[in-house]
Scaffold this motif. Structure first.
Motif, mmCIF file in Angstrom:
data_model
loop_
_atom_site.group_PDB
_atom_site.id
_atom_site.type_symbol
_atom_site.label_atom_id
_atom_site.label_comp_id
_atom_site.label_asym_id
_atom_site.label_seq_id
_atom_site.Cartn_x
_atom_site.Cartn_y
_atom_site.Cartn_z
ATOM 1 N N LEU A 195 0.780 -1.109 0.006
ATOM 2 C CA LEU A 195 -0.064 0.175 -0.065
ATOM 3 C C LEU A 195 0.772 1.225 -0.023
ATOM 4 O O LEU A 195 1.780 1.186 0.936
ATOM 5 C CB LEU A 195 -1.007 -0.090 1.201
ATOM 6 C CG LEU A 195 -1.838 1.351 1.524
ATOM 7 C CD1 LEU A 195 -2.846 1.437 0.065
ATOM 8 C CD2 LEU A 195 -2.493 1.070 2.747
ATOM 9 N N SER A 223 0.787 5.603 -0.146
ATOM 10 C CA SER A 223 -0.093 6.837 -0.232
ATOM 11 C C SER A 223 0.550 7.672 -1.204
ATOM 12 O O SER A 223 1.605 8.127 -1.262
ATOM 13 C CB SER A 223 -0.016 7.384 1.134
ATOM 14 O OG SER A 223 -0.880 8.572 1.170
ATOM 15 N N TYR A 269 -4.666 6.602 -3.221
ATOM 16 C CA TYR A 269 -3.841 5.415 -2.595
ATOM 17 C C TYR A 269 -3.563 4.550 -3.750
ATOM 18 O O TYR A 269 -4.351 4.573 -4.834
ATOM 19 C CB TYR A 269 -4.477 4.576 -1.437
ATOM 20 C CG TYR A 269 -4.432 5.646 -0.088
ATOM 21 C CD1 TYR A 269 -3.332 5.132 0.971
ATOM 22 C CD2 TYR A 269 -5.320 6.444 0.002
ATOM 23 C CE1 TYR A 269 -3.349 5.831 1.877
ATOM 24 C CE2 TYR A 269 -5.165 7.378 1.476
ATOM 25 C CZ TYR A 269 -4.108 6.823 2.396
ATOM 26 O OH TYR A 269 -4.043 7.386 3.537
ATOM 27 N N PRO A 322 -7.702 4.147 1.537
ATOM 28 C CA PRO A 322 -7.033 3.086 2.004
ATOM 29 C C PRO A 322 -8.012 1.844 2.099
ATOM 30 O O PRO A 322 -9.121 1.877 2.356
ATOM 31 C CB PRO A 322 -6.582 3.416 3.430
ATOM 32 C CG PRO A 322 -6.519 4.850 3.409
ATOM 33 C CD PRO A 322 -7.653 5.191 2.669
#
Length: 247
Positions: free
Chosen positions: A138, A140, A149, A165
């Motif tokens: 993940l 950002s 994201y 997220p």
């Protein structure tokens, strides 16, 4: 002479019924109660008790948005927090200067290069976490105004853009992304439902809404609770609601 009028017996009046309570204004804002045109059906949104919501787990990677200008200033400088995360990220994730480098098991290295200019071309990539349940990293992505994201597949490096997220269901088969920006409108407000089964992520449906979805949490494998932000009477208000997202 007329006969004297006899006194009439007193008659008890029926008790006055209390006025029915006026429902809070929130329950009269019908546009907050549905998500329409999800292929072939309408999804109903119901009020939910906050104590139940508060007991549900919120993923550690769901980062709260800054509540003040001071918080926002520190929020933009993510480098210190990212360094702490990279210590535990393993050899497949590293940063070299402005480049965030992700190394999939069966694909070429993914290089995400920061461009720290003070205009619309500004972009910065922040490593957030590994999501082994769905085999993704993940990231950002910070833009000049707002951001989004990104998931990077740990097997092949495929990139998937998200509005917020991901929050993964208990069985790992789905995840939702909920975002709220009902004041500034730098980012879309709304909700996404994704399938995480198999080797590819698949967007099942997405709806941008006039209300915001903050911190969705799974009640079970089909139902989420979230904080619904809405603009009313010149200010933003919030209620906890329940939505069945998986048929």
């Amino acid at each position: 002479m007329q006969p004297a009028e006899k006194q009439r017996p007193s008659v008890a009046l029926p008790p006055q019924l209390p006025k029915p309570p006026t429902p809070p204004r929130i329950y009269r804002l019908a546009h907050l109660d549905t998500i329409v045109q999800v292929p072939g059906r309408v999804l109903r949104i119901y009020p939910a008790p906050r104590p139940v919501y508060d007991k549900l787990e919120s993923p550690a990677w769901v980062i709260a948005k800054p509540a003040s200008a001071e918080e926002e200033e520190s929020f933009l400088d993510f480098t210190v927090e990212e360094k702490r995360r990279l210590v535990h990220a393993g050899a497949q994730v590293l940063r070299t200067g402005r480049a965030l480098r992700l190394r999939p098991t069966k694909g070429p290295e993914v290089r995400l290069l920061n461009n720290p200019v003070g205009n619309e071309q500004h972009v910065a990539y922040e490593y957030v976490t590994s999501l082994p349940e769905i085999k993704q990293w993940l990231v950002s992505v910070h833009l000049y105004e707002g951001g989004y994201y990104m998931l990077v597949d740990q097997r092949n490096g495929r990139r998937t853009q998200l509005m917020a997220p991901p929050v993964i269901s208990p069985d790992g088969r789905h995840f939702v992304c909920g975002n709220s920006d009902v004041l500034a409108h730098f980012e879309p407000s709304g909700l996404q439902l994704w399938s995480a089964e198999g080797s590819n992520l698949r967007l099942l449906w997405e709806r941008q809404t006039e209300w915001g979805c903050t911190n969705p949490r799974w009640l079970d494998n089909k139902t989420i609770l979230f904080e619904q932000d809405f603009f009313d009477k010149g200010d933003v208000d919030t209620r906890v609601v329940r939505l069945n997202v998986v048929p």
